[in-house]
Design an enzyme around this catalytic site. Structure first.
Site, PDB file in Angstrom:
ATOM      1  N   LEU A 207     -55.419   3.351   1.809  1.00 16.99           N
ATOM      2  CA  LEU A 207     -56.076   4.365   2.627  1.00 16.99           C
ATOM      3  C   LEU A 207     -57.425   4.598   1.939  1.00 16.99           C
ATOM      4  O   LEU A 207     -57.455   4.871   0.743  1.00 16.99           O
ATOM      5  CB  LEU A 207     -55.227   5.638   2.630  1.00 16.99           C
ATOM      6  CG  LEU A 207     -55.574   6.737   3.626  1.00 16.99           C
ATOM      7  CD1 LEU A 207     -54.366   7.640   3.831  1.00 16.99           C
ATOM      8  CD2 LEU A 207     -56.781   7.547   3.260  1.00 16.99           C
ATOM      9  N   HIS A 333     -52.422  -6.443  13.335  1.00 15.68           N
ATOM     10  CA  HIS A 333     -52.767  -7.811  12.947  1.00 15.68           C
ATOM     11  C   HIS A 333     -51.561  -8.665  12.543  1.00 15.68           C
ATOM     12  O   HIS A 333     -51.739  -9.761  12.027  1.00 15.68           O
ATOM     13  CB  HIS A 333     -53.921  -7.867  11.924  1.00 15.68           C
ATOM     14  CG  HIS A 333     -53.741  -7.135  10.646  1.00 15.68           C
ATOM     15  ND1 HIS A 333     -54.764  -6.426  10.046  1.00 15.68           N
ATOM     16  CD2 HIS A 333     -52.687  -7.006   9.838  1.00 15.68           C
ATOM     17  CE1 HIS A 333     -54.321  -5.906   8.919  1.00 15.68           C
ATOM     18  NE2 HIS A 333     -53.071  -6.240   8.771  1.00 15.68           N
ATOM     19  N   GLY A 383     -61.522  -5.194   3.911  1.00 13.02           N
ATOM     20  CA  GLY A 383     -61.814  -6.015   2.735  1.00 13.02           C
ATOM     21  C   GLY A 383     -61.045  -5.526   1.528  1.00 13.02           C
ATOM     22  O   GLY A 383     -60.170  -4.671   1.638  1.00 13.02           O
ATOM     23  N   MET A 385     -60.550  -3.479  -2.026  1.00 15.58           N
ATOM     24  CA  MET A 385     -60.937  -2.095  -2.294  1.00 15.58           C
ATOM     25  C   MET A 385     -62.265  -2.000  -3.037  1.00 15.58           C
ATOM     26  O   MET A 385     -62.841  -0.929  -3.131  1.00 15.58           O
ATOM     27  CB  MET A 385     -59.834  -1.407  -3.087  1.00 15.58           C
ATOM     28  CG  MET A 385     -59.580  -2.052  -4.399  1.00 15.58           C
ATOM     29  SD  MET A 385     -58.128  -1.362  -5.157  1.00 15.58           S
ATOM     30  CE  MET A 385     -58.087  -2.364  -6.619  1.00 15.58           C
ATOM     31  N   HIS A 408     -58.712 -11.051  10.067  1.00 12.60           N
ATOM     32  CA  HIS A 408     -58.190  -9.692   9.849  1.00 12.60           C
ATOM     33  C   HIS A 408     -58.616  -9.073   8.529  1.00 12.60           C
ATOM     34  O   HIS A 408     -58.486  -7.880   8.329  1.00 12.60           O
ATOM     35  CB  HIS A 408     -56.661  -9.686   9.932  1.00 12.60           C
ATOM     36  CG  HIS A 408     -55.963 -10.019   8.644  1.00 12.60           C
ATOM     37  ND1 HIS A 408     -56.223 -11.158   7.918  1.00 12.60           N
ATOM     38  CD2 HIS A 408     -55.009  -9.358   7.947  1.00 12.60           C
ATOM     39  CE1 HIS A 408     -55.451 -11.181   6.842  1.00 12.60           C
ATOM     40  NE2 HIS A 408     -54.712 -10.114   6.836  1.00 12.60           N
ATOM     41  N   GLY A 409     -59.085  -9.882   7.594  1.00 13.92           N
ATOM     42  CA  GLY A 409     -59.419  -9.334   6.278  1.00 13.92           C
ATOM     43  C   GLY A 409     -60.249 -10.336   5.522  1.00 13.92           C
ATOM     44  O   GLY A 409     -60.847 -11.235   6.126  1.00 13.92           O
ATOM     45  N   SER A 410     -60.265 -10.203   4.201  1.00  7.29           N
ATOM     46  CA  SER A 410     -61.074 -11.174   3.476  1.00  7.29           C
ATOM     47  C   SER A 410     -60.255 -12.380   3.053  1.00  7.29           C
ATOM     48  O   SER A 410     -60.788 -13.473   2.918  1.00  7.29           O
ATOM     49  CB  SER A 410     -61.769 -10.527   2.277  1.00  7.29           C
ATOM     50  OG  SER A 410     -60.916  -9.703   1.564  1.00  7.29           O
ATOM     51  N   GLY A 411     -58.960 -12.204   2.826  1.00  5.38           N
ATOM     52  CA  GLY A 411     -58.113 -13.342   2.450  1.00  5.38           C
ATOM     53  C   GLY A 411     -58.103 -13.560   0.951  1.00  5.38           C
ATOM     54  O   GLY A 411     -59.142 -13.559   0.305  1.00  5.38           O
TER      55      GLY A 411
END
Lengths: 485, 140
Positions: A207, A333, A383, A385, A408-411
């Site tokens: 969060l 996702h 991404g 934190m 969905h994100g950076s991986g």
């Protein structure tokens, strides 16, 4: 490192792995990546996306997005659509954390107002939102109420004082996916899930209090549609899913499908790809249970948002409404959905599996809520934190190329154990504080595992998806406060 | 009886390989690995005992069900275990186990990752050269 010599380069941002790459491939595979991202991709992605291309009833292509990394069964960052008559459904193509997703809420506060109180705010959210191993939630519901949550998600929240009136319309599918069948959920899944509502979990769940990055404020006109109107505006991003409830449904049906495949004459290249025809009893049962978990996940994120609103209100001595803490959007996702798409010259319903991939419907699509319909579906890409996140919108090109899907994100590029060897949690926490990011973590080992260096460069991932035309950048958000589960 | 992590497998999750002289010890090694992923076992006391009896179609699925049972105990009863005594049937299709541990105490226990599930990616038991081995990838 992936061996890419047999891949066909389609553009600067996409590659095709031909059907001849591996015996049994029913369709080619397509990877969205720059040459640099492709060459750095672990071999597991290539192995897994081509295994997915072998599944019965897959249509057009199996996809790996720019954030793809080695998962189990499907790669994380994978998309595959299946014919609803001849195709399969696979729990491994969705993940155990059914409807893991992202949620973004705005405020009308600026960083200069929040900065002096960031520690107080993050500490209060950490107290109000349970996070970490085996935590229990704060919302107690009865069994019949839990059934209603499985069926109606955020609509149930709105009817039971746990949501603002306009919240459901700002959640994918209007806050609940139709087709939930609580009778297909095991007793164990119910017991695991019923007291976990409003919990963040652990792993990569977080969060985060974020700030609009003025240097990467790409499209102010589009941002205005989301109520993002100024540099340094503060937002809150939440990343979590269906907790033990979804995990148990995934485990239950993986066992069922592992046994059922022989009956249907299906062979898979990885046991985690266990699947059954979507039209079979097992397929329908899993879909009904999976939708229950998806709706529980929407509810989980909703309950957390209510606590975040409370924390802001208590910290800044104003009602959450006066702080304009509206939900911008909530995306899944990890999910499979029946969607109508136009491909190979026809319009047809297909079952789209997105595992670590986000829906990216383009402007005008009827499933996008009215306020955003003209600009495309909001796409929230989280991404690490340390490096920040992005808000994008879906595009028509995604409809044409990827069944309306993007990253969905950076991986990850580094395993959890390797990350823990590289950095200690307490040291990382201090370094981040020096850089203006206040972190509260349920576990120091877990914090180290989520260090920014364990991930790909999110800017390159987002740039790839933007340049490929699969989603369009709106704004980057940098972290200033983080709660790590 | 031992386990080792496989750091290059399934980057977002945790993979390990366990090895033991008997099937029961192999199950114990796998359970200890699961514990080690969720908590520093040195901070746990064996204060509470939980008896577990399971039957399954084969040894692979018995291991899958056993580890899942321990994950369920973590979520439903907030219990983490540090000691296991396990007897498996000669055909590998049933077991009787006692797991000892205690309810989660956030002040005293050094908690790590919340394991979501046992995956079937690379999952399986092998009996090679007189040794029992298993590969397990857990979803984190």
């Amino acid at each position: 490192m992936a061996q890419t010599s047999s891949f066909k380069q389609l553009s600067d941002y996409s590659w095709e792995i031909p059907q001849s790459y591996k015996p049994g491939m029913n369709v080619p595979a397509k990877i969205y990546a720059t040459r640099k991202l492709l060459e750095a991709m672990d071999t597991g992605v290539i192995e897994q996306v081509t295994n997915v291309a072998c599944l019965p009833g897959i249509v057009r292509q199996a996809y790996a997005m720019a954030d793809a990394h080695w998962g189990y069964g499907f790669p994380i960052g994978g998309v595959a659509a299946f014919d609803i008559e001849d195709g399969i459904i696979s729990p491994g193509g969705i993940g155990f954390d059914i409807n893991c997703g992202m949620r973004l809420i705005r405020t009308n506060l600026t960083y200069s107002e929040v900065k002096p109180k960031i520690k107080e705010l993050v500490d209060l959210i950490f107290k109000l939102v349970p996070a970490g191993v085996g935590v229990k939630g704060f919302l107690r519901v009865s069994e019949p109420q839990f059934d209603e949550i499985m069926k109606y998600g955020v609509k149930w929240c709105a009817e039971n004082g746990q949501a603002w009136e306009d919240d459901p319309a700002h959640v994918e599918e209007g806050g609940y996916i139709k087709g939930a069948d609580p009778s297909k959920v095991s007793r164990q899944a119910r017991t695991r899930g019923i007291d976990q509502l409003g919990t963040l979990g652990s792993g990569n769940h977080y969060l985060e209090v974020q700030v609009v990055d003025p240097a990467r404020y790409f499209d102010q006109e589009l941002a205005r549609h989301f109520g993002i109107v100024q540099d340094d505006q503060v937002l809150v991003m939440i990343h979590c899913g269906s907790r033990g409830f979804g995990h148990q449904i995934g485990s239950d049906y993986l066992r069922v499908f592992d046994g059922a495949m022989k009956r249907y004459g299906i062979q898979v290249k990885d046991r985690e790809l266990a699947c059954a025809p979507f039209a079979s009893k097992e397929g329908k049962d899993y879909y009904g249970a999976m939708v229950c978990a998806a709706n529980m996940a929407f509810t989980n994120r909703q309950i957390i948002v209510q606590r975040v609103r409370e924390a802001f209100s208590r910290t800044f001595h104003r009602e959450a409404e006066a702080l304009d803490m509206h939900l911008i959007y909530d995306v899944c996702h990890n999910v499979a959905k029946v969607e109508r798409h136009f491909y190979e010259g026809k319009s047809a319903d297909v079952l789209v599996h997105r595992k670590g991939a986000t829906r990216s419907f383009g402007p005008g699509h009827p499933d996008i809520p009215a306020p955003y319909r003209g600009i495309g579906q909001p796409v929230i890409i989280g991404g690490s934190m340390e490096t920040g996140s992005y808000l994008l919108v879906g595009t028509q090109k995604a409809m044409e190329e990827t069944f309306g899907s993007t990253a969905h994100g950076s991986g990850r590029t580094m395993s959890r154990t390797a990350a823990r060897r590289e950095v200690r949690g307490a040291e990382l926490q201090r370094n981040m504080l020096d850089r203006g990011i206040y972190v509260k973590a349920a576990t120091m080992d877990g914090l180290a595992e989520e260090a920014g260096m364990a991930y790909k460069d999110i800017s390159e991932v987002v740039e790839t998806m933007d340049r490929a035309g699969i989603s369009k950048k709106v704004v980057a958000l940098r972290p200033v406060g983080n709660i790590k589960g | 009886m031992t386990f080792r992590y496989l750091p290059d497998v399934a980057l977002a999750d945790v993979a390990f390989e366990a090895e033991a002289g008997s099937l029961g010890e192999l199950f114990e090694s796998c359970a200890l690995a699961l514990t080690d992923i969720m908590v520093d076992p040195a901070t746990l006391k064996p204060a509470v005992a939980r008896d577990i009896s399971l039957e399954s179609d084969d040894a692979d699925r018995l291991l899958y069900d056993f580890l899942t049972e321990l994950i369920i105990a973590k979520d439903v009863d907030s219990l983490l275990f540090r000691e296991y005594s396990i007897e498996t049937a000669p055909d590998g299709r049933s077991l009787r186990a006692t797991a000892r541990g205690e309810p989660i105490d956030r002040e005293r226990h050094s908690l790590r990752n919340d394991v979501k599930a046992v995956t079937m990616h690379m999952f399986g038991i092998r009996h090679e050269g007189g040794k029992w081995m298993a590969t397990v990838v857990l979803d984190i």
